[in-house]
Design a protein around this motif. Structure first.
Motif, PDB file in Angstrom:
ATOM      1  N   MET A   1       0.842  -1.195   0.000  1.00 22.52           N
ATOM      2  CA  MET A   1       0.000   0.000   0.000  1.00 22.52           C
ATOM      3  C   MET A   1       0.882   1.253   0.000  1.00 22.52           C
ATOM      4  O   MET A   1       1.847   1.338   0.760  1.00 22.52           O
ATOM      5  CB  MET A   1      -0.916  -0.005   1.231  1.00 22.52           C
ATOM      6  N   LYS A   2       0.515   2.202  -0.854  1.00 20.70           N
ATOM      7  CA  LYS A   2       1.265   3.441  -0.971  1.00 20.70           C
ATOM      8  C   LYS A   2       0.491   4.590  -0.316  1.00 20.70           C
ATOM      9  O   LYS A   2      -0.694   4.459  -0.006  1.00 20.70           O
ATOM     10  CB  LYS A   2       1.516   3.768  -2.441  1.00 20.70           C
ATOM     11  N   THR A   3       1.181   5.704  -0.110  1.00 21.26           N
ATOM     12  CA  THR A   3       0.517   6.888   0.440  1.00 21.26           C
ATOM     13  C   THR A   3       0.204   7.875  -0.678  1.00 21.26           C
ATOM     14  O   THR A   3       0.877   7.919  -1.714  1.00 21.26           O
ATOM     15  CB  THR A   3       1.384   7.592   1.490  1.00 21.26           C
ATOM     16  N   SER A   4      -0.847   8.649  -0.458  1.00 20.78           N
ATOM     17  CA  SER A   4      -1.191   9.736  -1.379  1.00 20.78           C
ATOM     18  C   SER A   4      -1.418  10.995  -0.561  1.00 20.78           C
ATOM     19  O   SER A   4      -1.716  10.933   0.631  1.00 20.78           O
ATOM     20  CB  SER A   4      -2.453   9.396  -2.176  1.00 20.78           C
ATOM     21  N   LEU A   5      -1.271  12.121  -1.212  1.00 23.68           N
ATOM     22  CA  LEU A   5      -1.501  13.419  -0.577  1.00 23.68           C
ATOM     23  C   LEU A   5      -2.709  14.051  -1.254  1.00 23.68           C
ATOM     24  O   LEU A   5      -2.688  14.332  -2.454  1.00 23.68           O
ATOM     25  CB  LEU A   5      -0.263  14.310  -0.737  1.00 23.68           C
ATOM     26  N   GLY A   6      -3.791  14.221  -0.495  1.00 27.45           N
ATOM     27  CA  GLY A   6      -5.013  14.780  -1.050  1.00 27.45           C
ATOM     28  C   GLY A   6      -4.869  16.265  -1.346  1.00 27.45           C
ATOM     29  O   GLY A   6      -3.868  16.902  -0.996  1.00 27.45           O
ATOM     30  N   VAL A  29       6.520  11.001  -1.652  1.00 23.02           N
ATOM     31  CA  VAL A  29       5.094  10.735  -1.857  1.00 23.02           C
ATOM     32  C   VAL A  29       4.856  10.448  -3.339  1.00 23.02           C
ATOM     33  O   VAL A  29       5.175  11.277  -4.197  1.00 23.02           O
ATOM     34  CB  VAL A  29       4.241  11.941  -1.413  1.00 23.02           C
ATOM     35  N   PRO A  30       4.285   9.289  -3.677  1.00 26.34           N
ATOM     36  CA  PRO A  30       4.158   8.927  -5.096  1.00 26.34           C
ATOM     37  C   PRO A  30       2.961   9.526  -5.818  1.00 26.34           C
ATOM     38  O   PRO A  30       2.999   9.717  -7.032  1.00 26.34           O
ATOM     39  CB  PRO A  30       4.034   7.402  -5.054  1.00 26.34           C
ATOM     40  N   LEU A  31       1.874   9.822  -5.084  1.00 16.78           N
ATOM     41  CA  LEU A  31       0.625  10.260  -5.703  1.00 16.78           C
ATOM     42  C   LEU A  31       0.152  11.553  -5.057  1.00 16.78           C
ATOM     43  O   LEU A  31       0.001  11.625  -3.828  1.00 16.78           O
ATOM     44  CB  LEU A  31      -0.446   9.169  -5.538  1.00 16.78           C
ATOM     45  N   VAL A  32      -0.086  12.580  -5.873  1.00 16.35           N
ATOM     46  CA  VAL A  32      -0.451  13.905  -5.367  1.00 16.35           C
ATOM     47  C   VAL A  32      -1.697  14.410  -6.077  1.00 16.35           C
ATOM     48  O   VAL A  32      -1.774  14.389  -7.311  1.00 16.35           O
ATOM     49  CB  VAL A  32       0.696  14.919  -5.570  1.00 16.35           C
ATOM     50  N   TYR A  33      -2.667  14.854  -5.293  1.00 19.72           N
ATOM     51  CA  TYR A  33      -3.867  15.503  -5.821  1.00 19.72           C
ATOM     52  C   TYR A  33      -3.746  17.004  -5.557  1.00 19.72           C
ATOM     53  O   TYR A  33      -3.309  17.411  -4.467  1.00 19.72           O
ATOM     54  CB  TYR A  33      -5.123  14.988  -5.115  1.00 19.72           C
ATOM     55  N   LEU A  34      -4.164  17.810  -6.507  1.00 20.73           N
ATOM     56  CA  LEU A  34      -4.163  19.247  -6.268  1.00 20.73           C
ATOM     57  C   LEU A  34      -5.267  19.915  -7.068  1.00 20.73           C
ATOM     58  O   LEU A  34      -5.686  19.431  -8.122  1.00 20.73           O
ATOM     59  CB  LEU A  34      -2.804  19.878  -6.569  1.00 20.73           C
ATOM     60  N   GLU A 161      -8.713   3.647  -2.650  1.00 17.23           N
ATOM     61  CA  GLU A 161      -8.002   4.606  -1.808  1.00 17.23           C
ATOM     62  C   GLU A 161      -8.865   4.911  -0.592  1.00 17.23           C
ATOM     63  O   GLU A 161     -10.083   5.052  -0.704  1.00 17.23           O
ATOM     64  CB  GLU A 161      -7.711   5.878  -2.601  1.00 17.23           C
ATOM     65  N   VAL A 162      -8.234   5.007   0.565  1.00 19.95           N
ATOM     66  CA  VAL A 162      -8.948   5.300   1.810  1.00 19.95           C
ATOM     67  C   VAL A 162      -8.411   6.591   2.410  1.00 19.95           C
ATOM     68  O   VAL A 162      -7.187   6.782   2.508  1.00 19.95           O
ATOM     69  CB  VAL A 162      -8.806   4.144   2.819  1.00 19.95           C
ATOM     70  N   PHE A 163      -9.324   7.481   2.796  1.00 23.58           N
ATOM     71  CA  PHE A 163      -8.977   8.710   3.505  1.00 23.58           C
ATOM     72  C   PHE A 163      -8.527   8.287   4.904  1.00 23.58           C
ATOM     73  O   PHE A 163      -9.338   7.924   5.740  1.00 23.58           O
ATOM     74  CB  PHE A 163     -10.205   9.620   3.561  1.00 23.58           C
ATOM     75  N   GLY A 164      -7.213   8.345   5.144  1.00 24.25           N
ATOM     76  CA  GLY A 164      -6.675   7.778   6.372  1.00 24.25           C
ATOM     77  C   GLY A 164      -6.254   8.758   7.438  1.00 24.25           C
ATOM     78  O   GLY A 164      -6.133   8.390   8.611  1.00 24.25           O
ATOM     79  N   HIS A 165      -6.011  10.025   7.047  1.00 22.80           N
ATOM     80  CA  HIS A 165      -5.534  10.990   8.044  1.00 22.80           C
ATOM     81  C   HIS A 165      -5.891  12.408   7.596  1.00 22.80           C
ATOM     82  O   HIS A 165      -5.614  12.801   6.468  1.00 22.80           O
ATOM     83  CB  HIS A 165      -4.023  10.875   8.215  1.00 22.80           C
ATOM     84  N   GLY A 166      -6.508  13.161   8.496  1.00 26.97           N
ATOM     85  CA  GLY A 166      -6.816  14.556   8.204  1.00 26.97           C
ATOM     86  C   GLY A 166      -8.215  14.923   8.666  1.00 26.97           C
ATOM     87  O   GLY A 166      -9.000  14.075   9.089  1.00 26.97           O
ATOM     88  N   TYR A 167      -8.515  16.217   8.607  1.00 22.49           N
ATOM     89  CA  TYR A 167      -9.848  16.691   8.975  1.00 22.49           C
ATOM     90  C   TYR A 167     -10.838  16.278   7.883  1.00 22.49           C
ATOM     91  O   TYR A 167     -10.614  16.516   6.701  1.00 22.49           O
ATOM     92  CB  TYR A 167      -9.845  18.205   9.154  1.00 22.49           C
ATOM     93  N   GLY A 237      -6.611  -5.194   0.519  1.00 21.39           N
ATOM     94  CA  GLY A 237      -6.221  -4.861  -0.844  1.00 21.39           C
ATOM     95  C   GLY A 237      -6.321  -3.391  -1.176  1.00 21.39           C
ATOM     96  O   GLY A 237      -6.407  -3.010  -2.348  1.00 21.39           O
ATOM     97  N   VAL A 238      -6.305  -2.534  -0.134  1.00 26.49           N
ATOM     98  CA  VAL A 238      -6.324  -1.084  -0.366  1.00 26.49           C
ATOM     99  C   VAL A 238      -5.014  -0.672  -1.034  1.00 26.49           C
ATOM    100  O   VAL A 238      -3.934  -1.097  -0.631  1.00 26.49           O
ATOM    101  CB  VAL A 238      -6.521  -0.323   0.970  1.00 26.49           C
ATOM    102  N   ASP A 239      -5.119   0.167  -2.059  1.00 25.03           N
ATOM    103  CA  ASP A 239      -3.936   0.568  -2.828  1.00 25.03           C
ATOM    104  C   ASP A 239      -3.263   1.824  -2.292  1.00 25.03           C
ATOM    105  O   ASP A 239      -2.036   1.941  -2.344  1.00 25.03           O
ATOM    106  CB  ASP A 239      -4.335   0.801  -4.293  1.00 25.03           C
TER     107      ASP A 239
END
Length: 281
Positions: A1-6, A29-34, A161-167, A237-239
């Motif tokens: 499982m990798k991390t993403s930045l929302g 960080v491999p995946l970035v949303y902006l 993808e799961v929202f794992g940390h943040g408000y 199996g969360v990516d």
């Protein structure tokens, strides 16, 4: 499982946003949303600015996704949405069904964001047939729900993808509660939300944190923290494990995700465990 930045959910000055993504470019960080997901009246950055940042991140080796508004209220916003979908370079995160419609019409692959009501396998299969490559689980759903829906999607052809940390973004409204609190109208808001880089905390009469006002968006007062659930997510199996940024410190967290949650009185994880959202289990 990798991390993403929302995507950044708050209204920050342009200089702070640029500084943030320059630091992201230097991270692992491999995946970035902006992109702007909350309010079109936030004009610190134009779409061309986000494109420039996306190209800089891509050059640094990141997978980049452009996130769209979660609430489309005007024709001008729809036209801007169309421009985003048809950018020709980057996948989009659809946070409104209108974005899914445009992507489907153009035959463009997309990510289904957490604000889309994708509550069952039938919906997800339909979206996949329209070009969905990944979906972010709606925040109010649980590990039990995810287990069942992934079984129903077998053989699985999309990423999870799961929202794992943040408000947590809980709701969006046509009204701007931040402007109203400051004695302003929405049409003449002066982008007052820029004064609250982590939203405006709302408390109960007993001074207990309840919500955060972030322009037209209502957030949780406590932040979701599922760092200690990574093993369970991997088994399912969360990516991707998503970090929703609230400061530069979010980059370090996404860079080296801890195996356990840090002890803090502002955490919550209730939804994941089928409990009230503000609960810490």
């Amino acid at each position: 499982m990798k991390t993403s930045l929302g995507p950044i959910q708050y209204c920050w000055p342009k200089e702070k946003v640029v500084e943030f993504y320059e630091a992201v470019a230097q991270s692992n960080v491999p995946l970035v949303y902006l992109g702007e997901t909350v309010c079109s009246r936030r004009r610190e950055l134009k779409f061309s600015d986000y494109l420039a940042l996306a190209r800089m991140l891509k050059a640094a080796g990141k997978e980049v996704v452009l996130s769209t508004l979660a609430l489309i209220e005007a024709q001008s916003e729809f036209l801007e949405l169309k421009k985003q979908v048809e950018n020709g370079e980057f996948t989009i995160e659809a946070n409104d069904v209108g974005a899914i419609y445009l992507a489907k019409e153009q035959g463009i692959p997309f990510v289904c964001g957490p604000s889309i009501n994708s509550y069952n396998a039938a919906t997800l299969k339909k979206f996949a047939s329209w070009g969905m490559q990944r979906f972010v689980m709606p925040l109010e759903l649980s590990k039990t729900w995810l287990t069942q829906v992934l079984e129903d999607l077998t053989p699985r052809q999309v990423e999870v993808e799961v929202f794992g940390h943040g408000y947590m973004p809980l709701a969006h409204s046509a009204r701007c509660f931040t402007a109203r609190h400051k004695g302003l109208t929405k049409d003449k808001c002066q982008t007052i939300c820029i004064e609250n880089p982590e939203g405006l905390l709302v408390q109960t009469q007993e001074d207990q944190p309840l919500l955060r006002l972030n322009g037209i968006q209502t957030q949780s007062a406590n932040y979701m923290d599922l760092c200690d659930q990574q093993t369970q997510m991997q088994a399912l199996g969360v990516d991707y494990f998503r970090i929703s940024p609230s400061s530069l410190a979010s980059i370090a967290l996404a860079d080296e995700l801890p195996a356990k949650s840090a002890s803090h009185d502002r955490q919550c994880n209730g939804y994941w465990h089928q409990l009230p959202g503000l609960t810490l289990s």
